[in-house]
Design an enzyme around this catalytic site. Structure first.
Site, PDB file in Angstrom:
ATOM      1  N   LYS A 258       0.833  -1.209   0.000  1.00 42.85           N
ATOM      2  CA  LYS A 258       0.000   0.000   0.000  1.00 42.85           C
ATOM      3  C   LYS A 258       0.862   1.251   0.000  1.00 42.85           C
ATOM      4  CE  LYS A 258      -3.974   2.101   2.302  1.00 42.85           C
ATOM      5  NZ  LYS A 258      -5.028   1.924   3.317  1.00 42.85           N
TER       6      LYS A 258
ATOM      7  N   GLU B  63       9.363  -5.510   5.059  1.00 40.20           N
ATOM      8  CA  GLU B  63       9.490  -6.903   4.631  1.00 40.20           C
ATOM      9  C   GLU B  63       9.374  -7.029   3.116  1.00 40.20           C
ATOM     10  OE1 GLU B  63       6.962  -6.954   8.513  1.00 40.20           O
ATOM     11  OE2 GLU B  63       7.307  -5.632   6.791  1.00 40.20           O
TER      12      GLU B  63
ATOM     13  N   GLY C 269      -5.768  -2.584   4.087  1.00 35.39           N
ATOM     14  CA  GLY C 269      -4.976  -3.698   3.565  1.00 35.39           C
ATOM     15  C   GLY C 269      -5.699  -5.030   3.640  1.00 35.39           C
ATOM     16  N   ARG C 270      -6.379  -5.296   4.764  1.00 31.75           N
ATOM     17  CA  ARG C 270      -7.032  -6.598   4.920  1.00 31.75           C
ATOM     18  C   ARG C 270      -8.350  -6.680   4.164  1.00 31.75           C
ATOM     19  NH1 ARG C 270      -6.715  -3.632   9.323  1.00 31.75           N
ATOM     20  NH2 ARG C 270      -8.527  -3.051  10.594  1.00 31.75           N
TER      21      ARG C 270
ATOM     22  N   GLU D  63      -7.275  -8.222  13.604  1.00 32.79           N
ATOM     23  CA  GLU D  63      -6.637  -6.939  13.339  1.00 32.79           C
ATOM     24  C   GLU D  63      -7.660  -5.808  13.369  1.00 32.79           C
ATOM     25  OE1 GLU D  63      -2.960  -6.650  10.780  1.00 32.79           O
ATOM     26  OE2 GLU D  63      -4.359  -5.585   9.492  1.00 32.79           O
TER      27      GLU D  63
ATOM     28  N   HIS E  35      -8.742 -34.859  14.061  1.00 30.84           N
ATOM     29  CA  HIS E  35      -7.675 -35.721  14.563  1.00 30.84           C
ATOM     30  C   HIS E  35      -6.592 -34.917  15.270  1.00 30.84           C
ATOM     31  CE1 HIS E  35      -9.186 -39.388  12.585  1.00 30.84           C
ATOM     32  NE2 HIS E  35      -9.657 -38.530  11.697  1.00 30.84           N
TER      33      HIS E  35
ATOM     34  N   LYS F 211       6.366  -2.662  14.441  1.00 33.66           N
ATOM     35  CA  LYS F 211       7.152  -2.348  13.245  1.00 33.66           C
ATOM     36  C   LYS F 211       8.102  -1.184  13.515  1.00 33.66           C
ATOM     37  CE  LYS F 211       4.731  -2.204   9.386  1.00 33.66           C
ATOM     38  NZ  LYS F 211       3.557  -1.987   8.494  1.00 33.66           N
TER      39      LYS F 211
END
Length: 576
Positions: free
Chosen positions: A212, A218, A276-277, A362, A393, A521
């Site tokens: 964005k 990263e 962003g999400r 978030e 399981h 961050k």
């Protein structure tokens, strides 16, 4: 838009107090008894939409609780907040922005203008540009520096810039095109980029840098390493040419992408009113369009727009996102159940729990209300889960017999995504059985009869019975899709998006900022140079000790693995 400071604390309202009392009462009632006392419960507490059935009858509510939950939504001003969302009001108050991801998929009732520019017009223009790139890729007309056709696309992005697109591509595995492979790198741990690049031909690889801000540490670190990998493969090519032919930028900051060296015509834009999400519907969804074809990406958008329309128009009592949000608030805030499990019974949806974990936690992982005052109640739940059969399981033992209650969403589809005989019936039988078992459990009397039928002595029955009792009363929703296709997937994801928004409105928190993400961050950027050398006097003892241990042992560490050697074909025209 509503004045964020004009409300009173909803936790002091009469309906809130009534729900607290009802929560204490409902905990003492068995789910099975709620069904026994209401022959119409299953049909009345279900909602059928064009793409799926939502059965919420296996929840610890009765009609009185449901009515009060609907009243709670009304008293929270949900009508107005919903209208403000679709009108483009700046409901992301702490950042002063509207929240307009529905505009990315045609979900608004009417067009809006921001800064004198049509929102719908801007979105459609970028989608058309995206379509043109996808067509070039699938036609083999997009080539790298050597003239070889692009056959592999690597998406570099983190958070919403990778999780949404990758979840959708995995879910739409039956709709994938086979001529261009899409790969994802999200982790700054160089091991992931190294693993993805092994076996790829640099001459036929395109990188999508999805960020964005185009400053995400990263993502930009991975982008620079990808460029170095290309340089090793083509040492005679200018860096500018490699960036122009092998990189695409997807960002809300196009000028920064161009400063990095990406061509304006290879830079695709979205806007700061897209969180962003919530961005997979924008050009961030380019990997989806590449992997599955633009027409299927458009169908994904259309399905989400269907859900936008339903959420805008349906009365609260028949509104799927509202109902699911009210149930989430009921369990987390009133019943005191802090976690919620997402259990897809479809391998294609195996990434959905992780996607919803980000979307929900978030958004609503907050402790301050809209007035800036610390809340006196629980907000969003902890979201976790995985595919159902694997979970059976692994952690279902905890769901069934732990004293903790974890409400769950079971998600499956009527139509199988494959043609193998017998598999799908076993899968769905397990899904239906698990929700039934969580609801009903097994009492001591039933266990005793079962063990007696097996010929065990009364002494053995008495000894074993406590270990085999399941108390039941574990609530769940079931979402049964007619078919998992692009349109239904779009509707499913949008259902959860609006659910999360409604939760935030009722709990009087802001769902669209994420300051908790920013804190870590910022600290990381300050600590990074200290890993090499710097005075640690201003750090806490634990952090200083960790850095000192790293410094002492770094010299003797194994040399990190380099990016893989690049095999360059002898013929510039040879396809990888």
């Amino acid at each position: 838009m509503q004045d964020a400071h004009s409300h009173s604390a909803i936790s002091q309202s009469p309906v809130w107090q009534a729900l607290q009392e009802q929560a204490a009462q409902l905990k003492r009632r068995r789910l099975a008894d709620l069904f026994a006392g209401d022959p119409q419960r299953a049909s009345d507490f279900s909602l059928e939409l064009p793409q799926f059935l939502l059965d919420f009858s296996k929840n610890h509510i009765d009609r009185s609780v449901f009515v009060n939950l609907l009243r709670l939504a009304e008293e929270a001003g949900l009508d107005q907040w919903r209208a403000d969302l679709f009108a483009g009001e700046p409901i992301n108050v702490t950042e002063g922005r509207p929240v307009l991801h529905p505009a990315l998929r045609g979900g608004l009732a009417e067009d809006l203008e921001i800064g004198g520019v049509s929102v719908t017009g801007g979105v459609e223009a970028e989608l058309q540009r995206l379509k043109e790139l996808v067509v070039l890729l699938h036609n083999g007309a997009l080539t790298g520096c050597s003239g070889k056709r692009i056959t592999d696309v690597v998406n570099l992005g983190v958070g919403g810039s990778h999780l949404g697109p990758q979840t959708a591509i995995e879910a739409l595995r039956a709709y994938r095109k086979g001529d261009v492979a899409v790969h994802f790198v999200s982790n700054v741990d160089g091991a992931q980029l190294t693993d993805v690049l092994v076996g790829l031909d640099a001459e036929s690889t395109l990188f999508i840098v999805s960020s964005k801000t185009f400053t995400t540490s990263e993502t930009m670190t991975n982008a620079r390493s990808a460029l170095k990998w290309l340089q090793r493969a083509a040492p005679d090519e200018a860096v500018e040419v490699l960036l122009q032919r092998h990189f695409v930028g997807v960002t809300a900051s196009p000028e920064k992408a161009q400063q990095f060296g990406i061509l304006p015509e290879r830079t695709y834009r979205f806007w700061d009113w897209v969180g962003g999400r919530y961005s997979l519907w924008s050009v961030i969804g380019l990997p989806i369009a590449i992997a599955c074809g633009f027409e299927n990406f458009r169908a994904l958008l259309d399905g989400a727009a269907d859900m936008d329309h339903h959420f805008r128009e349906a009365p609260f009592a028949q509104n799927a996102p509202v109902i699911m949000a009210l149930l989430s608030v009921w369990y987390c805030t009133f019943m005191g159940y802090p976690a919620h499990a997402v259990l897809p019974y479809d391998q294609a949806l195996h990434m959905l729990p992780a996607y919803l974990q980000q979307a929900d936690m978030e958004s609503n992982g907050k402790s301050t209300n809209r007035a800036g005052v610390e809340v006196d109640y629980a907000t969003g739940p902890l979201i976790w889960g995985q595919t159902g059969i694997n979970g059976q399981h692994a952690f279902y033992q905890y769901l069934h017999q732990s004293p903790e209650v974890v409400p769950a969403d079971f998600i499956g589809s009527v139509t199988a995504g494959h043609d193998l005989e017998g598999h799908h019936e076993i899968l769905l039988a397990n899904m239906f059985a698990q929700s039934q078992a969580l609801m009903n459990g097994v009492d001591a009397e039933s266990v005793g009869r079962e063990l007696a039928a097996k010929g065990l002595s009364q002494e053995e029955i008495k000894r074993l019975t406590p270990f085999k009792v399941h108390r039941g009363g574990k609530p769940s929703n079931t979402i049964l899709l007619k078919e998992l296709d692009p349109r239904s997937l779009g509707g499913l994801i949008a259902l959860y998006e609006h659910k999360i928004f409604v939760q935030g409105v009722i709990l009087q928190i802001y769902s669209f900022d994420q300051w908790g993400v920013e804190l870590g961050k910022g600290l990381a950027s300050k600590l990074e140079p200290k890993l090499a050398a710097a005075d640690l006097a201003d750090e806490d003892d634990s952090t200083a000790q960790l850095i000192e241990y790293y410094r002492r042992n770094k010299c003797g560490a194994v040399t990190p693995t380099e990016l893989p050697e690049v095999e360059v074909a002898e013929s510039a025209g040879e396809q990888a």
